[in-house]
Enzyme design. Sequence first.
Site, PDB file in Angstrom:
ATOM      1  N   CYS A  47       0.826  -1.204   0.000  1.00  0.00           N
ATOM      2  CA  CYS A  47       0.000   0.000   0.000  1.00  0.00           C
ATOM      3  C   CYS A  47       0.872   1.270   0.000  1.00  0.00           C
ATOM      4  CB  CYS A  47      -0.983  -0.074   1.157  1.00  0.00           C
ATOM      5  SG  CYS A  47      -2.453   0.899   0.868  1.00  0.00           S
TER       6      CYS A  47
ATOM      7  N   HIS B  23      -3.307  -5.193   1.943  1.00  0.00           N
ATOM      8  CA  HIS B  23      -2.617  -5.517   3.192  1.00  0.00           C
ATOM      9  C   HIS B  23      -2.800  -6.998   3.511  1.00  0.00           C
ATOM     10  CE1 HIS B  23      -2.095  -1.302   4.718  1.00  0.00           C
ATOM     11  NE2 HIS B  23      -3.063  -1.100   3.855  1.00  0.00           N
TER      12      HIS B  23
ATOM     13  N   GLU C  48      -1.073  -8.542   5.709  1.00  0.00           N
ATOM     14  CA  GLU C  48      -0.721  -8.721   7.128  1.00  0.00           C
ATOM     15  C   GLU C  48      -1.935  -8.595   8.044  1.00  0.00           C
ATOM     16  OE1 GLU C  48      -0.227  -6.138   5.321  1.00  0.00           O
ATOM     17  OE2 GLU C  48      -0.655  -4.319   6.455  1.00  0.00           O
TER      18      GLU C  48
END
Length: 207
Positions: A87, A187, A189
């Site tokens: 990002c 994302h 994560e």
Amino acid sequence: MVVVNGARQLRVAVLAMQGDYEWHIARINELGAVGYAARLPGDIESADALILPGGESTTIGKLIARYRVDDAIIRAHEARKPIYGTCAGMILLAREIAAGTEERGGQRKLGLLDISVIRNAFGRQVDSFETDLDIPAIAGKDGPPVRAVFIRAPIVASVGPDVEVLARHGDRIVFVRQGTLLGSSFHPELTTDDRVHRYFLSMIAQR
Ligand code: GLN
């Protein structure tokens, strides 16, 4: 899974100026490598690879310039250490930020990944969303799609000849690789799906 490089665990520096770096550190540690917060040039120099997290690219750009971490990241790239930008991190890696979406007066970027990005490309009403992406490089031919979270995300408007497109969302490019550089609009994560981080660790092991 224990990721070792010879007898030593792989060390992944996660740029910790601003943004959601803690989640990346957690994912890397879960996979058996050493993930740690990087704030100074020396933290980058002692790493095998680097993650530039999501957050606010204009703020992170100012901070890496102030602490001279920008030059350390460029040197790490020249030493062929893999770098993954998610990002805002992908925006920092990009060669170009599309006109009208760059901060007024320009913003610090590293220019390493041969892509042009459009910031905040998904519009206000859908600032954030979660979706499934088909990513053959990660899931293989028949594996389940990869879960991805988009938060005020950029898209990749164009790619240079050496850039491989790993995933699209509809017709928009959202995941790319250029040799040792990896960039995603989304994302990984923030989900429990750890396959993107595994893929990144395999890029380090391949070196
Ligand atoms: N909109 C942010 C930027 O342009 C990126 C958002 C994110 O990293 N989740 O820097």
